[in-house]
Motif scaffolding. Structure first.
Motif, PDB file in Angstrom:
ATOM      1  N   VAL A   9     -24.059  64.862 -96.787  1.00 44.10           N
ATOM      2  CA  VAL A   9     -23.529  64.162 -97.961  1.00 44.10           C
ATOM      3  C   VAL A   9     -22.335  63.307 -97.574  1.00 44.10           C
ATOM      4  O   VAL A   9     -22.203  62.151 -97.996  1.00 44.10           O
ATOM      5  CB  VAL A   9     -23.147  65.182 -99.057  1.00 44.10           C
ATOM      6  N   ARG A  10     -21.474  63.888 -96.714  1.00 40.77           N
ATOM      7  CA  ARG A  10     -20.289  63.140 -96.280  1.00 40.77           C
ATOM      8  C   ARG A  10     -20.677  61.918 -95.444  1.00 40.77           C
ATOM      9  O   ARG A  10     -20.125  60.831 -95.617  1.00 40.77           O
ATOM     10  CB  ARG A  10     -19.383  64.078 -95.462  1.00 40.77           C
ATOM     11  N   ILE A  11     -21.643  62.070 -94.533  1.00 41.77           N
ATOM     12  CA  ILE A  11     -22.086  60.941 -93.711  1.00 41.77           C
ATOM     13  C   ILE A  11     -22.724  59.867 -94.579  1.00 41.77           C
ATOM     14  O   ILE A  11     -22.472  58.668 -94.400  1.00 41.77           O
ATOM     15  CB  ILE A  11     -23.076  61.425 -92.634  1.00 41.77           C
ATOM     16  N   ARG A  12     -23.533  60.287 -95.543  1.00 38.42           N
ATOM     17  CA  ARG A  12     -24.212  59.327 -96.412  1.00 38.42           C
ATOM     18  C   ARG A  12     -23.212  58.535 -97.252  1.00 38.42           C
ATOM     19  O   ARG A  12     -23.338  57.319 -97.408  1.00 38.42           O
ATOM     20  CB  ARG A  12     -25.201  60.054 -97.327  1.00 38.42           C
ATOM     21  N   SER A  13     -22.189  59.215 -97.768  1.00 40.17           N
ATOM     22  CA  SER A  13     -21.186  58.515 -98.572  1.00 40.17           C
ATOM     23  C   SER A  13     -20.391  57.548 -97.696  1.00 40.17           C
ATOM     24  O   SER A  13     -20.038  56.444 -98.124  1.00 40.17           O
ATOM     25  CB  SER A  13     -20.247  59.501 -99.239  1.00 40.17           C
ATOM     26  N   GLY A  14     -20.120  57.926 -96.439  1.00 48.67           N
ATOM     27  CA  GLY A  14     -19.417  57.029 -95.521  1.00 48.67           C
ATOM     28  C   GLY A  14     -20.224  55.800 -95.188  1.00 48.67           C
ATOM     29  O   GLY A  14     -19.691  54.682 -95.109  1.00 48.67           O
ATOM     30  N   VAL A  15     -21.545  55.967 -95.004  1.00 45.62           N
ATOM     31  CA  VAL A  15     -22.414  54.817 -94.729  1.00 45.62           C
ATOM     32  C   VAL A  15     -22.440  53.872 -95.908  1.00 45.62           C
ATOM     33  O   VAL A  15     -22.403  52.642 -95.758  1.00 45.62           O
ATOM     34  CB  VAL A  15     -23.829  55.324 -94.377  1.00 45.62           C
ATOM     35  N   ARG A  16     -22.474  54.400 -97.115  1.00 46.90           N
ATOM     36  CA  ARG A  16     -22.492  53.553 -98.307  1.00 46.90           C
ATOM     37  C   ARG A  16     -21.203  52.743 -98.413  1.00 46.90           C
ATOM     38  O   ARG A  16     -21.225  51.575 -98.762  1.00 46.90           O
ATOM     39  CB  ARG A  16     -22.681  54.427 -99.556  1.00 46.90           C
ATOM     40  N   ARG A  17     -20.072  53.374 -98.111  1.00 48.11           N
ATOM     41  CA  ARG A  17     -18.804  52.650 -98.175  1.00 48.11           C
ATOM     42  C   ARG A  17     -18.790  51.521 -97.148  1.00 48.11           C
ATOM     43  O   ARG A  17     -18.304  50.417 -97.414  1.00 48.11           O
ATOM     44  CB  ARG A  17     -17.641  53.603 -97.925  1.00 48.11           C
ATOM     45  N   ASP A  18     -19.288  51.816 -95.955  1.00 50.54           N
ATOM     46  CA  ASP A  18     -19.328  50.771 -94.924  1.00 50.54           C
ATOM     47  C   ASP A  18     -20.222  49.622 -95.337  1.00 50.54           C
ATOM     48  O   ASP A  18     -19.920  48.454 -95.077  1.00 50.54           O
ATOM     49  CB  ASP A  18     -19.827  51.367 -93.603  1.00 50.54           C
ATOM     50  N   ASP A  19     -21.338  49.927 -96.000  1.00 52.00           N
ATOM     51  CA  ASP A  19     -22.225  48.864 -96.476  1.00 52.00           C
ATOM     52  C   ASP A  19     -21.546  48.026 -97.552  1.00 52.00           C
ATOM     53  O   ASP A  19     -21.711  46.796 -97.615  1.00 52.00           O
ATOM     54  CB  ASP A  19     -23.525  49.462 -97.027  1.00 52.00           C
ATOM     55  N   ASP A  20     -20.781  48.705 -98.421  1.00 51.96           N
ATOM     56  CA  ASP A  20     -20.066  47.974 -99.476  1.00 51.96           C
ATOM     57  C   ASP A  20     -19.011  47.052 -98.880  1.00 51.96           C
ATOM     58  O   ASP A  20     -18.733  45.969 -99.396  1.00 51.96           O
ATOM     59  CB  ASP A  20     -19.417  48.952-100.454  1.00 51.96           C
TER      60      ASP A  20
END
Length: 314
Positions: free
Chosen positions: A302-313
């Motif tokens: 969950v933490r990795i997925r949320s970090g990837v989303r922030r990087d995409d944003d």
């Protein structure tokens, strides 16, 4: 044309052997890399992967520490899901994990105040960091005394006329988990303050000054200027504290509450210890280890997925 053609052929002939030599060099480097990595890989496999697979195997058996017989999912169905206390224990883990962002937020506020050039900030940094140098045993014993019925905290409440609030904070189901959570987050306040303070002092002072001239202050200054700059430091602080909340809180529980009253402060980590070494049910302990691993893995993903989303944003 007769003079240029040989030149081109000679240039091509000079460039031709370069590729085989480059590929040979690359293969040699790969072989050396594998040779140097092999001892470390062997250690990881021996002391990490093999015990993990063994624990998974034993969780499906009736294992007494010497012999094991296959029982399938009985340890999970009867020993865990069939145990009415298991969901309460899992809820304790979730409560501690959920408290982590609030602890990190408190550290963010303290770091922000220190970064403003408060007088004596160096001394305060040392004071806040002091719990990090203490072991869980020392922290647990100290706070057990402070929170006891006749401890200084209750004595202070009685001294200021709030004796009705005085109680045995660790001896009651209604307050023991909350007290444990507060002590845990206090113990990690120092390292989080230092991490976030490091991020804040790297912020260009001219940016802060320009924001103040534009009317930003307090919450707006933290939200729009400080938070975007220290986001990576916040993520690191959250990951470190959350990892400790899942896998390193045993010593604190053992010295403060021993998992009680009842199972009000028992976590998966502590239950694994009591099931395996206090009651001798090693197979159920292995099943608890698998559940703890999956719980940690889920939070990590969950933490990795949320970090990837922030990087995409971004």
């Amino acid at each position: 044309m007769s003079t240029t053609a040989p030149v081109r052929r000679s240039a091509a002939s000079r460039r031709g052997p370069a590729r085989p030599r480059a590929s040979a060099l690359r293969r040699r480097q790969q072989r050396w890399g594998l040779a140097l990595a092999a001892p470390v890989a062997l250690l990881v496999i021996t002391f990490s992967l093999v015990p993990t697979l063994q624990g998974l195997w034993y969780s499906f058996t009736d294992w007494d520490g010497r012999t094991a017989s296959w029982v399938g999912l009985d340890n999970y169905a009867k020993g865990l899901l069939g145990n009415p206390e298991f969901l309460r224990i899992l809820g304790n883990n979730l409560a501690i994990v959920v408290s982590v962002p609030f602890g990190v937020a408190g550290a963010l506020v303290v770091a922000f105040l220190l970064a403003q050039g408060t007088r004596g900030s160096n001394l305060f940094r040392s004071i806040y960091f002091m719990p990090v140098a203490l072991s869980w045993v020392v922290i647990g014993i100290t706070w057990s005394y402070l929170l006891s019925d006749r401890g200084p905290i209750n004595a202070g409440l009685r001294a200021v006329g709030l004796g009705a609030l005085a109680q045995d904070w660790l001896g009651q189901v209604s307050t023991s988990l909350l007290a444990l959570i507060l002590v845990f987050n206090w113990s990690y306040l120092g390292i989080n303050v230092v991490l976030l303070y490091t991020g804040m002092v790297s912020l260009d002072p001219s940016v802060m000054e320009a924001a103040r001239l534009d009317g930003a202050s307090g919450v707006r200054l933290i939200r729009h200027i400080v938070l975007p700059h220290v986001r990576r430091y916040l993520e690191l602080a959250t990951i470190l504290t959350m990892s400790a909340a899942i896998t390193q809180i045993f010593g604190l529980i053992y010295t403060m509450t021993n998992g009680g009253p009842g199972v009000s402060t028992t976590t998966l980590e502590f239950q694994l210890y009591t099931t395996s070494f206090k009651y001798g049910r090693f197979a159920q302990g292995a099943a608890l280890g698998v559940v703890l691993f999956l719980f940690t893995l889920m939070l990590t993903l969950v933490r990795i997925r949320s970090g990837v989303r922030r990087d995409d944003d971004d």
